[in-house]
Scaffold this motif. Structure first.
Motif, mmCIF file in Angstrom:
data_model
loop_
_atom_site.group_PDB
_atom_site.id
_atom_site.type_symbol
_atom_site.label_atom_id
_atom_site.label_comp_id
_atom_site.label_asym_id
_atom_site.label_seq_id
_atom_site.Cartn_x
_atom_site.Cartn_y
_atom_site.Cartn_z
ATOM 1 N N ARG A 1 -0.448 -102.244 32.712
ATOM 2 C CA ARG A 1 -0.575 -103.678 32.574
ATOM 3 C C ARG A 1 0.443 -104.233 31.598
ATOM 4 O O ARG A 1 0.814 -105.395 31.638
ATOM 5 N N GLU A 2 0.927 -103.407 30.671
ATOM 6 C CA GLU A 2 1.937 -103.850 29.719
ATOM 7 C C GLU A 2 3.234 -104.224 30.411
ATOM 8 O O GLU A 2 4.072 -104.926 29.855
ATOM 9 N N ASP A 3 3.446 -103.751 31.641
ATOM 10 C CA ASP A 3 4.693 -104.025 32.348
ATOM 11 C C ASP A 3 4.746 -105.429 32.932
ATOM 12 O O ASP A 3 5.808 -105.885 33.346
ATOM 13 N N ILE A 4 3.607 -106.115 32.989
ATOM 14 C CA ILE A 4 3.604 -107.454 33.549
ATOM 15 C C ILE A 4 4.402 -108.383 32.639
ATOM 16 O O ILE A 4 4.164 -108.450 31.443
ATOM 17 N N SER A 5 5.365 -109.089 33.208
ATOM 18 C CA SER A 5 6.192 -110.024 32.451
ATOM 19 C C SER A 5 5.588 -111.414 32.592
ATOM 20 O O SER A 5 5.862 -112.132 33.549
ATOM 21 N N LEU A 6 4.741 -111.780 31.634
ATOM 22 C CA LEU A 6 4.046 -113.056 31.707
ATOM 23 C C LEU A 6 5.032 -114.209 31.623
ATOM 24 O O LEU A 6 6.009 -114.176 30.905
ATOM 25 N N GLY A 7 4.744 -115.263 32.359
ATOM 26 C CA GLY A 7 5.589 -116.437 32.343
ATOM 27 C C GLY A 7 6.705 -116.367 33.348
ATOM 28 O O GLY A 7 7.091 -117.359 33.941
ATOM 29 N N VAL A 8 7.259 -115.177 33.530
ATOM 30 C CA VAL A 8 8.334 -115.010 34.498
ATOM 31 C C VAL A 8 7.767 -115.073 35.909
ATOM 32 O O VAL A 8 8.363 -115.663 36.812
ATOM 33 N N HIS A 9 6.600 -114.479 36.102
ATOM 34 C CA HIS A 9 5.978 -114.438 37.422
ATOM 35 C C HIS A 9 4.890 -115.493 37.559
ATOM 36 O O HIS A 9 4.198 -115.821 36.599
ATOM 37 N N ASN A 10 4.712 -115.986 38.770
ATOM 38 C CA ASN A 10 3.620 -116.908 39.000
ATOM 39 C C ASN A 10 2.331 -116.131 39.250
ATOM 40 O O ASN A 10 2.313 -114.906 39.289
ATOM 41 N N ARG A 11 1.259 -116.858 39.445
ATOM 42 C CA ARG A 11 -0.069 -116.258 39.577
ATOM 43 C C ARG A 11 -0.151 -115.279 40.747
ATOM 44 O O ARG A 11 -0.729 -114.189 40.624
ATOM 45 N N ILE B 1 1.610 -111.923 39.965
ATOM 46 C CA ILE B 1 0.856 -111.109 39.008
ATOM 47 C C ILE B 1 -0.370 -110.489 39.665
ATOM 48 O O ILE B 1 -0.720 -109.336 39.399
ATOM 49 N N LEU B 2 -1.007 -111.213 40.564
ATOM 50 C CA LEU B 2 -2.128 -110.630 41.301
ATOM 51 C C LEU B 2 -1.659 -109.443 42.139
ATOM 52 O O LEU B 2 -2.351 -108.420 42.222
ATOM 53 N N ASP B 3 -0.504 -109.559 42.748
ATOM 54 C CA ASP B 3 0.034 -108.455 43.544
ATOM 55 C C ASP B 3 0.365 -107.251 42.673
ATOM 56 O O ASP B 3 0.166 -106.098 43.085
ATOM 57 N N LEU B 4 0.853 -107.507 41.450
ATOM 58 C CA LEU B 4 1.253 -106.416 40.561
ATOM 59 C C LEU B 4 0.061 -105.708 39.916
ATOM 60 O O LEU B 4 0.149 -104.533 39.566
ATOM 61 N N ASP B 5 -1.032 -106.430 39.765
ATOM 62 C CA ASP B 5 -2.170 -105.887 39.017
ATOM 63 C C ASP B 5 -3.017 -104.969 39.893
ATOM 64 O O ASP B 5 -3.904 -105.404 40.618
ATOM 65 N N ASN B 6 -2.764 -103.679 39.764
ATOM 66 C CA ASN B 6 -3.531 -102.678 40.508
ATOM 67 C C ASN B 6 -4.494 -101.899 39.614
ATOM 68 O O ASN B 6 -5.107 -100.930 40.059
ATOM 69 N N GLU B 7 -4.604 -102.320 38.344
ATOM 70 C CA GLU B 7 -5.438 -101.580 37.402
ATOM 71 C C GLU B 7 -6.786 -102.241 37.127
ATOM 72 O O GLU B 7 -7.754 -101.556 36.815
ATOM 73 N N SER B 8 -6.843 -103.549 37.185
ATOM 74 C CA SER B 8 -8.079 -104.251 36.828
ATOM 75 C C SER B 8 -9.219 -103.843 37.761
ATOM 76 O O SER B 8 -9.049 -103.732 38.973
#
Length: 224
Positions: free
Chosen positions: A4-14, A17-24
Protein backbone atom coordinates in the motif's frame (compact mmCIF):
# COMPACT_ATOMS: atom_id res chain seq x y z
CA UNK A 1 -0.09 -3.57 -6.06
CA UNK A 2 2.08 -5.45 -3.60
CA UNK A 3 2.46 -2.72 -0.97
CA UNK A 4 0.00 0.00 0.00
CA UNK A 5 2.99 2.31 0.49
CA UNK A 6 3.47 2.25 -3.29
CA UNK A 7 0.24 4.14 -3.93
CA UNK A 8 1.09 7.66 -5.12
CA UNK A 9 -1.67 9.72 -3.56
CA UNK A 10 -2.82 12.76 -5.48
CA UNK A 11 -1.23 11.60 -8.69
CA UNK A 12 -3.93 8.98 -9.28
CA UNK A 13 -7.65 9.47 -9.25
CA UNK A 14 -10.06 7.38 -7.21
CA UNK A 15 -10.67 4.76 -9.91
CA UNK A 16 -6.96 4.10 -10.43
CA UNK A 17 -6.30 3.73 -6.71
CA UNK A 18 -9.16 1.25 -6.43
CA UNK A 19 -7.59 -0.77 -9.24
CA UNK A 20 -4.18 -0.68 -7.53
CA UNK A 21 -5.44 -1.63 -4.08
CA UNK A 22 -5.30 -5.42 -3.90
CA UNK A 23 -4.46 -5.60 -0.19
CA UNK A 24 -7.45 -4.09 1.61
CA UNK A 25 -9.74 -6.67 3.17
CA UNK A 26 -12.23 -4.57 5.12
CA UNK A 27 -14.56 -3.49 2.32
CA UNK A 28 -17.77 -2.55 4.10
CA UNK A 29 -20.07 -4.39 1.70
CA UNK A 30 -17.75 -7.27 0.86
CA UNK A 31 -16.23 -5.82 -2.30
CA UNK A 32 -14.74 -2.68 -3.78
CA UNK A 33 -17.25 0.09 -4.54
CA UNK A 34 -18.24 0.80 -8.13
CA UNK A 35 -18.10 4.50 -8.95
CA UNK A 36 -19.06 4.12 -12.62
CA UNK A 37 -22.41 5.91 -12.30
CA UNK A 38 -20.92 8.62 -10.10
CA UNK A 39 -18.15 9.28 -12.61
CA UNK A 40 -20.72 9.49 -15.42
CA UNK A 41 -22.76 12.01 -13.46
CA UNK A 42 -19.65 14.01 -12.58
CA UNK A 43 -18.66 14.12 -16.24
CA UNK A 44 -22.11 15.46 -17.07
CA UNK A 45 -22.71 17.88 -14.22
CA UNK A 46 -19.30 19.11 -13.03
CA UNK A 47 -18.62 22.80 -13.52
CA UNK A 48 -14.85 22.54 -13.12
CA UNK A 49 -12.43 20.41 -15.12
CA UNK A 50 -9.01 20.56 -13.51
CA UNK A 51 -5.93 19.81 -15.59
CA UNK A 52 -4.39 16.45 -14.73
CA UNK A 53 -1.37 16.94 -12.48
CA UNK A 54 -2.39 20.46 -11.42
CA UNK A 55 -2.58 21.38 -7.74
CA UNK A 56 -6.37 21.54 -8.01
CA UNK A 57 -6.57 18.04 -9.51
CA UNK A 58 -4.21 16.67 -6.85
CA UNK A 59 -6.26 18.19 -4.02
CA UNK A 60 -9.48 16.87 -5.55
CA UNK A 61 -8.02 13.38 -5.85
CA UNK A 62 -6.89 13.45 -2.22
CA UNK A 63 -10.35 14.28 -0.93
CA UNK A 64 -12.18 11.83 -3.19
CA UNK A 65 -9.86 9.00 -2.17
CA UNK A 66 -10.36 9.86 1.51
CA UNK A 67 -14.14 9.95 1.03
CA UNK A 68 -14.04 6.56 -0.68
CA UNK A 69 -12.00 4.97 2.10
CA UNK A 70 -14.04 6.53 4.91
CA UNK A 71 -17.24 5.31 3.24
CA UNK A 72 -16.21 1.82 2.19
CA UNK A 73 -13.30 0.56 4.33
CA UNK A 74 -14.33 -0.47 7.83
CA UNK A 75 -10.74 -0.71 9.09
CA UNK A 76 -9.00 2.70 9.17
CA UNK A 77 -5.58 1.02 9.30
CA UNK A 78 -6.18 0.25 5.61
CA UNK A 79 -6.82 3.88 4.67
CA UNK A 80 -3.89 5.00 2.53
CA UNK A 81 -5.18 8.57 2.34
CA UNK A 82 -4.37 9.48 5.96
CA UNK A 83 -1.38 9.69 8.30
CA UNK A 84 -2.44 6.91 10.65
CA UNK A 85 -1.01 8.21 13.93
CA UNK A 86 -2.04 11.85 13.48
CA UNK A 87 -5.27 12.06 11.54
CA UNK A 88 -8.26 14.01 12.88
CA UNK A 89 -11.15 15.76 11.15
CA UNK A 90 -13.35 18.58 12.39
CA UNK A 91 -16.11 20.88 11.12
CA UNK A 92 -16.39 24.58 11.97
CA UNK A 93 -13.82 24.28 14.76
CA UNK A 94 -15.97 21.70 16.51
CA UNK A 95 -15.02 18.32 17.92
CA UNK A 96 -12.03 16.62 16.30
CA UNK A 97 -12.87 13.06 15.21
CA UNK A 98 -10.35 10.26 14.77
CA UNK A 99 -10.39 7.85 11.85
CA UNK A 100 -11.75 5.12 14.12
CA UNK A 101 -14.67 7.31 15.16
CA UNK A 102 -15.44 8.25 11.57
CA UNK A 103 -15.38 4.59 10.54
CA UNK A 104 -17.91 3.82 13.27
CA UNK A 105 -20.36 6.70 12.90
CA UNK A 106 -19.86 7.88 9.31
CA UNK A 107 -18.96 11.29 7.93
CA UNK A 108 -22.52 12.69 7.92
CA UNK A 109 -22.67 12.33 11.69
CA UNK A 110 -19.46 14.34 12.09
CA UNK A 111 -20.71 17.15 9.81
CA UNK A 112 -24.28 17.75 10.92
CA UNK A 113 -25.42 19.54 14.07
CA UNK A 114 -28.17 18.16 16.27
CA UNK A 115 -31.55 19.57 15.25
CA UNK A 116 -35.27 18.80 15.34
CA UNK A 117 -34.89 17.00 12.01
CA UNK A 118 -31.71 15.00 12.60
CA UNK A 119 -29.85 13.81 15.68
CA UNK A 120 -26.37 12.46 14.90
CA UNK A 121 -26.17 11.00 18.41
CA UNK A 122 -29.02 8.62 17.55
CA UNK A 123 -27.62 7.50 14.19
CA UNK A 124 -24.79 5.13 13.33
CA UNK A 125 -22.81 4.65 10.12
CA UNK A 126 -25.40 2.52 8.33
CA UNK A 127 -28.51 4.37 9.46
CA UNK A 128 -27.10 7.73 8.38
CA UNK A 129 -25.95 6.29 5.05
CA UNK A 130 -29.44 4.89 4.48
CA UNK A 131 -31.11 8.21 5.33
CA UNK A 132 -29.09 10.25 2.86
CA UNK A 133 -28.91 7.64 0.12
CA UNK A 134 -32.70 7.57 0.29
CA UNK A 135 -32.84 11.35 -0.03
CA UNK A 136 -30.36 11.40 -2.93
CA UNK A 137 -30.81 8.12 -4.86
CA UNK A 138 -28.71 9.48 -7.75
CA UNK A 139 -25.88 10.44 -5.40
CA UNK A 140 -24.56 13.55 -3.69
CA UNK A 141 -21.60 14.66 -5.79
CA UNK A 142 -18.49 16.53 -4.70
CA UNK A 143 -15.96 18.58 -6.65
CA UNK A 144 -13.20 21.03 -5.92
CA UNK A 145 -13.88 24.59 -7.09
CA UNK A 146 -10.48 26.19 -6.59
CA UNK A 147 -7.36 25.76 -4.51
CA UNK A 148 -5.72 28.58 -2.57
CA UNK A 149 -2.51 27.10 -1.14
CA UNK A 150 -0.09 24.26 -1.78
CA UNK A 151 1.16 21.47 0.53
CA UNK A 152 1.81 21.05 3.36
CA UNK A 153 -1.32 23.10 4.13
CA UNK A 154 -3.77 22.82 1.24
CA UNK A 155 -6.70 25.22 1.40
CA UNK A 156 -9.49 24.81 -1.13
CA UNK A 157 -13.09 25.67 -1.94
CA UNK A 158 -15.59 22.94 -2.88
CA UNK A 159 -19.19 22.29 -3.80
CA UNK A 160 -21.37 19.30 -2.81
CA UNK A 161 -24.69 18.81 -4.63
CA UNK A 162 -27.45 16.43 -5.61
CA UNK A 163 -31.09 16.26 -6.70
CA UNK A 164 -33.50 15.68 -3.82
CA UNK A 165 -35.64 13.12 -5.62
CA UNK A 166 -36.13 10.61 -2.80
CA UNK A 167 -37.35 11.45 0.67
CA UNK A 168 -35.79 12.55 3.94
CA UNK A 169 -37.44 11.24 7.09
CA UNK A 170 -41.07 12.43 6.68
CA UNK A 171 -40.32 14.90 3.88
CA UNK A 172 -40.94 14.10 0.24
CA UNK A 173 -38.29 15.05 -2.28
CA UNK A 174 -38.76 18.29 -4.17
CA UNK A 175 -36.70 17.33 -7.20
CA UNK A 176 -34.63 20.46 -6.64
CA UNK A 177 -30.85 20.55 -6.51
CA UNK A 178 -29.45 21.03 -3.03
CA UNK A 179 -25.96 22.50 -3.06
CA UNK A 180 -23.51 23.20 -0.25
CA UNK A 181 -20.37 25.31 -0.77
CA UNK A 182 -17.52 25.32 1.71
CA UNK A 183 -13.82 25.73 2.34
CA UNK A 184 -11.52 23.04 3.73
CA UNK A 185 -7.94 22.95 4.96
CA UNK A 186 -5.95 19.73 4.59
CA UNK A 187 -2.67 19.43 6.47
CA UNK A 188 -0.63 16.77 4.66
CA UNK A 189 2.73 15.07 5.07
CA UNK A 190 5.42 14.63 2.43
CA UNK A 191 3.53 11.63 1.00
CA UNK A 192 0.39 13.77 0.67
CA UNK A 193 -1.38 11.80 3.39
CA UNK A 194 -3.85 13.85 5.40
CA UNK A 195 -2.86 14.59 8.99
CA UNK A 196 -5.65 17.01 9.78
CA UNK A 197 -8.76 17.93 7.78
CA UNK A 198 -10.77 21.02 8.69
CA UNK A 199 -14.11 21.89 7.06
CA UNK A 200 -15.87 25.25 7.16
CA UNK A 201 -19.42 25.60 5.81
CA UNK A 202 -23.00 26.36 6.83
CA UNK A 203 -23.94 22.87 8.02
CA UNK A 204 -27.50 23.93 8.82
CA UNK A 205 -28.27 24.82 5.19
CA UNK A 206 -28.18 21.16 4.11
CA UNK A 207 -31.02 20.12 6.43
CA UNK A 208 -32.97 23.28 5.63
CA UNK A 209 -33.06 22.23 1.99
CA UNK A 210 -34.27 18.75 2.89
CA UNK A 211 -37.07 19.99 5.14
CA UNK A 212 -38.28 23.00 3.13
CA UNK A 213 -41.36 21.21 1.79
CA UNK A 214 -44.39 19.77 3.50
CA UNK A 215 -43.97 16.45 5.33
CA UNK A 216 -45.98 13.51 4.08
CA UNK A 217 -48.18 11.46 6.40
CA UNK A 218 -49.34 7.89 6.59
CA UNK A 219 -52.49 6.98 8.57
CA UNK A 220 -52.32 10.32 10.29
CA UNK A 221 -48.72 10.00 11.44
CA UNK A 222 -45.39 10.98 10.03
CA UNK A 223 -43.63 8.16 8.21
CA UNK A 224 -40.06 7.86 9.34
Amino acid sequence: MTDREDISLGVHNRAVILDLDNESRSWRYGEKPDYTKSEERLAKHSKYNHTEGSLAAIAQNLVRVFEMEASFKENPSEWCSIAQEKFVMQTNNGRAYTAEEIANIGTYNTFLPKSEHYDPDREDFQSSADVFHTAFPEGFLWELVEVYSAPPVVTFKWRHWGEFTGHFKSYDGTGKTIEIVGVSVAHVNDRLQIERLEHYFDNSKFLQGLTAGCPFHNNGGATQ
